[in-house]
Design a protein around this motif. Structure first.
Motif, PDB file in Angstrom:
ATOM      1  N   SER A 257      22.912  37.728  42.954  1.00  0.00           N
ATOM      2  CA  SER A 257      21.606  37.285  43.447  1.00  0.00           C
ATOM      3  C   SER A 257      21.512  35.768  43.461  1.00  0.00           C
ATOM      4  O   SER A 257      21.770  35.116  42.440  1.00  0.00           O
ATOM      5  CB  SER A 257      20.494  37.846  42.549  1.00  0.00           C
ATOM      6  OG  SER A 257      19.285  37.144  42.733  1.00  0.00           O
ATOM      7  N   GLY A 258      21.130  35.209  44.596  1.00  0.00           N
ATOM      8  CA  GLY A 258      20.951  33.766  44.676  1.00  0.00           C
ATOM      9  C   GLY A 258      19.830  33.286  43.777  1.00  0.00           C
ATOM     10  O   GLY A 258      19.984  32.354  42.987  1.00  0.00           O
ATOM     11  N   THR A 259      18.670  33.935  43.872  1.00  0.00           N
ATOM     12  CA  THR A 259      17.509  33.525  43.091  1.00  0.00           C
ATOM     13  C   THR A 259      17.788  33.599  41.597  1.00  0.00           C
ATOM     14  O   THR A 259      17.399  32.708  40.830  1.00  0.00           O
ATOM     15  CB  THR A 259      16.293  34.410  43.429  1.00  0.00           C
ATOM     16  OG1 THR A 259      16.057  34.359  44.839  1.00  0.00           O
ATOM     17  CG2 THR A 259      15.054  33.926  42.704  1.00  0.00           C
TER      18      THR A 259
ATOM     19  N   TYR B 256      19.819  30.705  40.307  1.00  0.00           N
ATOM     20  CA  TYR B 256      18.997  29.527  40.014  1.00  0.00           C
ATOM     21  C   TYR B 256      18.229  29.709  38.711  1.00  0.00           C
ATOM     22  O   TYR B 256      18.088  28.772  37.918  1.00  0.00           O
ATOM     23  CB  TYR B 256      17.996  29.256  41.146  1.00  0.00           C
ATOM     24  CG  TYR B 256      18.557  29.360  42.544  1.00  0.00           C
ATOM     25  CD1 TYR B 256      19.895  29.073  42.819  1.00  0.00           C
ATOM     26  CD2 TYR B 256      17.739  29.750  43.611  1.00  0.00           C
ATOM     27  CE1 TYR B 256      20.396  29.171  44.103  1.00  0.00           C
ATOM     28  CE2 TYR B 256      18.240  29.847  44.899  1.00  0.00           C
ATOM     29  CZ  TYR B 256      19.573  29.566  45.139  1.00  0.00           C
ATOM     30  OH  TYR B 256      20.068  29.675  46.409  1.00  0.00           O
ATOM     31  N   GLU B 257      17.707  30.918  38.491  1.00  0.00           N
ATOM     32  CA  GLU B 257      16.941  31.190  37.277  1.00  0.00           C
ATOM     33  C   GLU B 257      17.817  30.996  36.039  1.00  0.00           C
ATOM     34  O   GLU B 257      17.394  30.343  35.066  1.00  0.00           O
ATOM     35  CB  GLU B 257      16.396  32.622  37.315  1.00  0.00           C
ATOM     36  CG  GLU B 257      15.635  33.048  36.077  1.00  0.00           C
ATOM     37  CD  GLU B 257      14.365  32.280  35.847  1.00  0.00           C
ATOM     38  OE1 GLU B 257      13.954  32.148  34.677  1.00  0.00           O
ATOM     39  OE2 GLU B 257      13.778  31.778  36.833  1.00  0.00           O
TER      40      GLU B 257
ATOM     41  N   ALA C   5      28.774  27.098  39.083  1.00  0.00           N
ATOM     42  CA  ALA C   5      27.857  28.210  39.352  1.00  0.00           C
ATOM     43  C   ALA C   5      28.238  28.815  40.693  1.00  0.00           C
ATOM     44  O   ALA C   5      28.367  28.093  41.686  1.00  0.00           O
ATOM     45  CB  ALA C   5      26.407  27.740  39.365  1.00  0.00           C
ATOM     46  N   ILE C   6      28.407  30.144  40.722  1.00  0.00           N
ATOM     47  CA  ILE C   6      28.879  30.829  41.930  1.00  0.00           C
ATOM     48  C   ILE C   6      27.921  31.951  42.301  1.00  0.00           C
ATOM     49  O   ILE C   6      27.609  32.810  41.483  1.00  0.00           O
ATOM     50  CB  ILE C   6      30.269  31.457  41.713  1.00  0.00           C
ATOM     51  CG1 ILE C   6      31.260  30.431  41.184  1.00  0.00           C
ATOM     52  CG2 ILE C   6      30.795  32.069  42.998  1.00  0.00           C
ATOM     53  CD1 ILE C   6      32.542  31.072  40.690  1.00  0.00           C
ATOM     54  N   GLY C   7      27.472  31.944  43.542  1.00  0.00           N
ATOM     55  CA  GLY C   7      26.707  33.066  44.072  1.00  0.00           C
ATOM     56  C   GLY C   7      27.615  33.875  44.977  1.00  0.00           C
ATOM     57  O   GLY C   7      28.050  33.377  46.017  1.00  0.00           O
ATOM     58  N   ILE C   8      27.935  35.111  44.591  1.00  0.00           N
ATOM     59  CA  ILE C   8      28.924  35.885  45.353  1.00  0.00           C
ATOM     60  C   ILE C   8      28.283  36.704  46.473  1.00  0.00           C
ATOM     61  O   ILE C   8      28.985  37.261  47.313  1.00  0.00           O
ATOM     62  CB  ILE C   8      29.758  36.807  44.450  1.00  0.00           C
ATOM     63  CG1 ILE C   8      28.879  37.816  43.707  1.00  0.00           C
ATOM     64  CG2 ILE C   8      30.563  35.979  43.464  1.00  0.00           C
ATOM     65  CD1 ILE C   8      29.670  38.818  42.875  1.00  0.00           C
ATOM     66  N   GLY C   9      26.946  36.771  46.502  1.00  0.00           N
ATOM     67  CA  GLY C   9      26.271  37.484  47.581  1.00  0.00           C
ATOM     68  C   GLY C   9      26.045  38.947  47.282  1.00  0.00           C
ATOM     69  O   GLY C   9      26.711  39.540  46.430  1.00  0.00           O
TER      70      GLY C   9
END
Length: 298
Positions: free
Chosen positions: A159-161, A164-165, A180-184
Motif C-alpha cells: 500500500s502506498g498510503t 507513508y504512514e 522505502a519501497i512501495g511494491i504496488g
C-alpha cells in the motif's frame, strides 16, 4: 547503503512530457541528488526536444545509449503502460518502476510472459506503486519527501498510503529509513515482499524491516516463511483489511479474498507463526518496531 536506487542511479522518465510525469519528475529532481540522477525522458512524438534541461528521446534504447540510464520510471497512461514496461525491459534497463494504476491484468500477463521468454534481467517494481525512496539521496516515484529521514530501517509495502504512514511514524520516533519501497497492489506485479526482504537482509546498513501487506494472494505468507528460515534482522508486520468482506475488492486490484484464501487474519497468523511481531492497528507500526528493537538490545 541502500537497495535498488542511490545517488549513482541514472534515471529516465517514460511519459515525462505528460502532466503527471512532468510534475513528479520536477519534484524528484529537486530532492537529494536528483539533478544528477535524472538524465532524460522518452516520448517518440517529442524526440529531439528538451524539457527543463532534460533531453527527450524517441525510445528507451536510444535514451539508455545516450545517457547510460539504468533506471526507468513510467507515468504512461494505462493503455500504453504495459508496452512501456516491455520496451524498457527489451532495452536492458536494470530497474523499471511503473507508477501507472489501472493497467489491464491481461496486459501485465503478456508483459510478464514476454520478460520470461526473453530472459529479461530487468527488475520490475509495480505497477500501481509509489516507487522507491532512499532518503537523502534519491526519490524515484511519488513518495512525499518531507516525511523521510536517512537511517537504518527498511520499509516494504503493498500500500502506498501505508508506506507513508509507517515512514512518518518511524521518522517521528527518530528512526530513519535505509530505503522505502512501495511494491504496488496489483495481482500481476514485479518485486514482491520476499525479494525486498532478501535485499534488505544483504544490506549492511539496514538493521530492521517493516513489512506491510494486505488481503489477497499469498505473497506475505511466502515472505514470512523465508524470514523464519533466513532473515538475520528483526521484521515487524501489518496486514490491511481485517474487516474486509470476502469477494469484495478493496481498493487494489489484487486485494480480494477469494475462496476463503488471502484473509488478513490468516496472513497475520502466518506472520506470527514465523516469528514476525504484528499489530492490527496501523497507528502502532512505529511503536511496534521500537519495542522489538528495544527488546533485541536488551
Amino acid at each position: 547503503m541502500s537497495i535498488l536506487v542511490n545517488k549513482d542511479s541514472r534515471v529516465i522518465t517514460q511519459g515525462m512530457t505528460g502532466k503527471t510525469g512532468q510534475f513528479h519528475t520536477r519534484l524528484c529532481r529537486e530532492y537529494g541528488f536528483g539533478k544528477d540522477c535524472f538524465v532524460g525522458g522518452v516520448n517518440p512524438r517529442k524526440a529531439g526536444q528538451v524539457w527543463e534541461g532534460l533531453p527527450i528521446f524517441a525510445s528507451v534504447k536510444e535514451a539508455k545509449e545516450a545517457t547510460g540510464a539504468n533506471v526507468s520510471v513510467i507515468y504512461v497512461p494505462p493503455a500504453g503502460a504495459a508496452a512501456a514496461i516491455q520496451e524498457a525491459s527489451d532495452a536492458g534497463i536494470e530497474l523499471i518502476i511503473c507508477i501507472t494504476e489501472g493497467i489491464p491484468v491481461l496486459d501485465m500477463v503478456r508483459v510478464r510472459d514476454h520478460m520470461k521468454k526473453t530472459g529479461s534481467k530487468s527488475l520490475l517494481l509495480g505497477p500501481n506503486c509509489p516507487g522507491v525512496m532512499t532518503p537523502g539521496e534519491i526519490n524515484v516515484g511519488i513518495m512525499p519527501e518531507h516525511i523521510h529521514r536517512k537511517g537504518h530501517i527498511g520499509v516494504v509495502s503493498r500500500s502506498g498510503t501505508l508506506t507513508y504512514e509507517a515512514v512518518a511514524q518511524l521518522t517521528a520516533l527518530g528512526y530513519g529509513q535505509s530505503t522505502a519501497i512501495g511494491i504496488g497492489g496489483d495481482p500481476i506485479n514485479g518485486i514482491k515482499h520476499i525479494d525486498a526482504l532478501k535485499l534488505f537482509n544483504d544490506d549492511p546498513d539496514t538493521e530492521a524491516v517493516v513489512m506491510i501487506g494486505e488481503i489477497g494472494g499469498s505473497d506475505e505468507e511466502t515472505a514470512a516463511e523465508w524470514v523464519r528460515d533466513n532473515m538475520k534482522k528483526p521484521v515487524v508486520g501489518f496486514i490491511a483489511g481485517v474487516t474486509a468482506p470476502a469477494g469484495k475488492r478493496m481498493g487494489h486490484a489484487g486485494a480480494i479474498i477469494s475462496g476463503g484464501r488471502g484473509t488478513a487474519e490468516g496472513k497475520l497468523a502466518a506472520l506470527e507463526a514465523c516469528g514476525i511481531r504484528t499489530t492490527r492497528n496501523p497507528s502502532e507500526i512505529g511503536e511496534l518496531l521500537k519495542s522489538v528493537l528495544t527488546s533485541v538490545k536488551e
